[in-house]
Design a protein around this motif. Structure first.
Motif, PDB file in Angstrom:
ATOM      1  N   ILE A 144       0.833  -1.100  -0.017  1.00 28.60           N
ATOM      2  CA  ILE A 144       0.093  -0.045  -0.124  1.00 28.60           C
ATOM      3  C   ILE A 144       0.722   1.184  -0.052  1.00 28.60           C
ATOM      4  N   ILE A 145       1.802   1.303   1.040  1.00 30.37           N
ATOM      5  CA  ILE A 145       2.675   2.623   0.783  1.00 30.37           C
ATOM      6  C   ILE A 145       3.593   2.743  -0.436  1.00 30.37           C
ATOM      7  N   ILE A 146       4.031   1.608  -1.027  1.00 27.20           N
ATOM      8  CA  ILE A 146       5.057   1.716  -2.041  1.00 27.20           C
ATOM      9  C   ILE A 146       4.000   2.369  -3.375  1.00 27.20           C
ATOM     10  N   ASN A 147       2.941   1.461  -3.434  1.00 27.03           N
ATOM     11  CA  ASN A 147       1.705   1.697  -4.648  1.00 27.03           C
ATOM     12  C   ASN A 147       1.480   3.253  -4.543  1.00 27.03           C
ATOM     13  N   THR A 148       1.250   3.394  -3.199  1.00 29.32           N
ATOM     14  CA  THR A 148       0.557   4.925  -3.084  1.00 29.32           C
ATOM     15  C   THR A 148       1.584   6.050  -3.398  1.00 29.32           C
ATOM     16  N   ALA A 149       2.790   5.607  -2.940  1.00 28.19           N
ATOM     17  CA  ALA A 149       3.878   6.721  -3.349  1.00 28.19           C
ATOM     18  C   ALA A 149       4.165   6.644  -4.824  1.00 28.19           C
ATOM     19  N   LEU A 150       4.169   5.801  -5.446  1.00 24.32           N
ATOM     20  CA  LEU A 150       4.095   5.552  -6.871  1.00 24.32           C
ATOM     21  C   LEU A 150       3.102   6.349  -7.547  1.00 24.32           C
ATOM     22  N   GLY A 151       2.054   6.318  -6.955  1.00 26.83           N
ATOM     23  CA  GLY A 151       0.793   6.800  -7.612  1.00 26.83           C
ATOM     24  C   GLY A 151       1.027   8.204  -7.499  1.00 26.83           C
ATOM     25  N   VAL A 152       1.674   8.895  -6.528  1.00 27.33           N
ATOM     26  CA  VAL A 152       1.700  10.268  -6.226  1.00 27.33           C
ATOM     27  C   VAL A 152       2.708  10.846  -7.219  1.00 27.33           C
ATOM     28  N   ARG A 153       3.763   9.895  -7.471  1.00 21.59           N
ATOM     29  CA  ARG A 153       4.963  10.275  -8.439  1.00 21.59           C
ATOM     30  C   ARG A 153       4.624  10.553  -9.830  1.00 21.59           C
ATOM     31  N   SER A 154       3.331   9.733 -10.230  1.00 20.75           N
ATOM     32  CA  SER A 154       2.909   9.589 -11.529  1.00 20.75           C
ATOM     33  C   SER A 154       2.246  10.565 -11.911  1.00 20.75           C
ATOM     34  N   VAL A 155       1.692  11.786 -10.958  1.00 16.30           N
ATOM     35  CA  VAL A 155       0.915  12.848 -11.452  1.00 16.30           C
ATOM     36  C   VAL A 155       1.817  13.709 -12.318  1.00 16.30           C
ATOM     37  N   SER A 156       1.285  14.147 -13.178  1.00 14.19           N
ATOM     38  CA  SER A 156       1.994  15.041 -14.215  1.00 14.19           C
ATOM     39  C   SER A 156       2.480  16.365 -13.580  1.00 14.19           C
ATOM     40  N   GLN A 157       3.529  16.780 -13.652  1.00 20.98           N
ATOM     41  CA  GLN A 157       4.194  18.255 -13.325  1.00 20.98           C
ATOM     42  C   GLN A 157       3.234  19.196 -13.615  1.00 20.98           C
ATOM     43  N   ASP A 158       2.568  19.121 -14.864  1.00 18.91           N
ATOM     44  CA  ASP A 158       1.647  20.115 -15.451  1.00 18.91           C
ATOM     45  C   ASP A 158       0.632  20.572 -14.421  1.00 18.91           C
ATOM     46  N   TYR A 159      -0.029  19.342 -13.880  1.00 16.13           N
ATOM     47  CA  TYR A 159      -1.106  19.499 -13.203  1.00 16.13           C
ATOM     48  C   TYR A 159      -0.478  20.305 -11.704  1.00 16.13           C
ATOM     49  N   LEU A 160       0.519  19.559 -11.243  1.00 14.46           N
ATOM     50  CA  LEU A 160       1.041  20.415 -10.090  1.00 14.46           C
ATOM     51  C   LEU A 160       1.367  22.016 -10.363  1.00 14.46           C
ATOM     52  N   ASN A 161       1.569  22.253 -11.484  1.00 11.26           N
ATOM     53  CA  ASN A 161       2.083  23.819 -11.703  1.00 11.26           C
ATOM     54  C   ASN A 161       0.651  24.370 -11.996  1.00 11.26           C
ATOM     55  N   VAL A 162      -0.460  23.661 -12.562  1.00  8.14           N
ATOM     56  CA  VAL A 162      -1.676  24.516 -12.417  1.00  8.14           C
ATOM     57  C   VAL A 162      -2.191  24.646 -10.899  1.00  8.14           C
ATOM     58  N   ALA A 163      -2.104  23.772 -10.103  1.00  9.39           N
ATOM     59  CA  ALA A 163      -2.179  23.869  -8.563  1.00  9.39           C
ATOM     60  C   ALA A 163      -1.602  25.121  -8.150  1.00  9.39           C
ATOM     61  N   LYS A 164      -0.260  25.329  -8.403  1.00  9.08           N
ATOM     62  CA  LYS A 164       0.381  26.521  -7.761  1.00  9.08           C
ATOM     63  C   LYS A 164      -0.269  27.731  -8.449  1.00  9.08           C
ATOM     64  N   VAL A 165      -0.434  27.844  -9.691  1.00  5.43           N
ATOM     65  CA  VAL A 165      -1.137  28.878 -10.178  1.00  5.43           C
ATOM     66  C   VAL A 165      -2.353  29.572  -9.524  1.00  5.43           C
ATOM     67  N   LEU A 166      -3.341  28.257  -9.341  1.00  4.43           N
ATOM     68  CA  LEU A 166      -4.614  28.586  -8.739  1.00  4.43           C
ATOM     69  C   LEU A 166      -4.532  28.670  -7.263  1.00  4.43           C
ATOM     70  N   GLN A 167      -3.154  28.543  -6.455  1.00  2.00           N
ATOM     71  CA  GLN A 167      -2.826  28.718  -5.106  1.00  2.00           C
ATOM     72  C   GLN A 167      -3.780  27.852  -4.340  1.00  2.00           C
ATOM     73  N   PHE A 168      -3.961  26.462  -4.763  1.00  6.07           N
ATOM     74  CA  PHE A 168      -4.305  25.529  -3.820  1.00  6.07           C
ATOM     75  C   PHE A 168      -3.728  25.263  -2.707  1.00  6.07           C
ATOM     76  N   THR A 169      -4.478  25.059  -1.763  1.00  3.90           N
ATOM     77  CA  THR A 169      -3.689  24.367  -0.322  1.00  3.90           C
ATOM     78  C   THR A 169      -3.367  22.947  -0.622  1.00  3.90           C
ATOM     79  N   THR A 170      -2.450  22.450   0.210  1.00  2.64           N
ATOM     80  CA  THR A 170      -1.902  21.037   0.372  1.00  2.64           C
ATOM     81  C   THR A 170      -3.393  20.234   0.114  1.00  2.64           C
ATOM     82  N   LEU A 171      -4.152  20.569   1.065  1.00  2.50           N
ATOM     83  CA  LEU A 171      -5.420  19.407   1.134  1.00  2.50           C
ATOM     84  C   LEU A 171      -6.273  19.617  -0.195  1.00  2.50           C
ATOM     85  N   GLU A 172      -6.196  20.875  -0.765  1.00  5.62           N
ATOM     86  CA  GLU A 172      -6.874  20.761  -2.245  1.00  5.62           C
ATOM     87  C   GLU A 172      -6.150  20.275  -3.253  1.00  5.62           C
TER      88      GLU A 172
END
Length: 262
Positions: A144-172
């Motif tokens: 569970i730990i290993i696959n969850t961490a792998l899933g998080v790392r598979s998130v596209s950096q573009d999506y994370l950049n959009v989250a920064k632009v929209l000023q998402f909180t960590t929970l959001e």
């Protein structure tokens, strides 16, 4: 036509393999003294499964109760593994410092056999159920730990950049971006974890005793009921197969890639 032939093959080929296995089993029974034949085992299974939920005493219950007691422990340890493993996996996947902190311990404890934990945990808890549940938790949390961490790392950096632009909180960011992408990986880890949990419970119950399919198999060995051991092995396999199928359906339901939401 091809689809029909595939369906026929899926039905016929397992029957051929089953026939060969029965022939090998019959041959083994002629070589090994007192080894149960397929006919003896089938007869014993008929008697055993005719009333799987009888109760004579606390120490004498039907095979159905043995399986249910084992499943109760399995789901207890599995639930703890999910509750702890998913948040830890998210932390490791989102923050490299958490990865640096946890990774050595994951690599050390992941390959440790459940049989190595049992004596220590039995000494700590002095209770069969708590020992079995904790053993399952410790040994099934790693996928569970290993696959969850792998899933998080598979998130596209573009999506994370959009989250920064929209000023998402960590929970959001977790709820709106990370979890939707990571869910298929998380459920893959859970599916592997549940399989390990069911595998572990048999060994755990053989050593701790009490009520459960593992102890029942060991007790049948002590009583020289070898045909019942074979029946127990088949039951363990069938239940494990059913659990895997159920988790597969649940995993597919939450997998956006298989529901046309990609």
């Amino acid at each position: 036509m091809k689809r029909f032939s595939d369906k026929v093959a899926k039905f016929i080929l397992p029957l051929i393999v089953l026939f060969l296995l029965i022939q090998m089993w019959s041959g083994l029974a002629t070589i090994v003294e007192d080894f149960p034949t397929p006919q003896d085992t089938l007869s014993a299974a008929t008697d055993l499964l005719s009333d799987p939920f009888y109760i004579e005493s606390e120490d004498d219950m039907g095979i159905g109760w043995q399986v249910l007691y084992s499943l109760k422990r399995v789901f207890g340890g599995f639930a703890l593994a999910v509750l702890v493993g998913v948040p830890v996996g998210l932390l490791i996947g989102m923050n490299r410092y958490f990865q640096y902190a946890f990774d050595p311990f994951i690599q050390i404890f992941k390959p440790v056999s459940p049989l190595a934990w049992l004596p220590l945990l039995l000494y700590i808890f002095k209770d069969i159920d708590l020992t079995a549940i904790t053993t399952i938790f410790i040994t099934s949390i790693w996928p569970i730990i290993i696959n969850t961490a792998l899933g998080v790392r598979s998130v596209s950096q573009d999506y994370l950049n959009v989250a920064k632009v929209l000023q998402f909180t960590t929970l959001e960011r977790i709820i709106n971006i990370i979890l939707p992408v990571s869910v298929p990986y998380i459920f893959t880890g859970m599916r592997l974890s549940l399989g390990i949990a069911w595998l572990v419970i048999v060994a755990a119950e053989m050593l701790t005793g009490g009520i459960g399919i593992g102890f029942w198999i060991w007790d049948e060995y002590n009583n020289l009921n070898y045909q019942n051991i074979i029946i127990g092995i088949v039951i363990v396999g069938v239940v494990g197969w059913i659990l895997d199928i159920i988790m597969g359906y649940i995993s597919d339901f939450f997998d956006y890639r298989k529901r046309g939401r990609a």
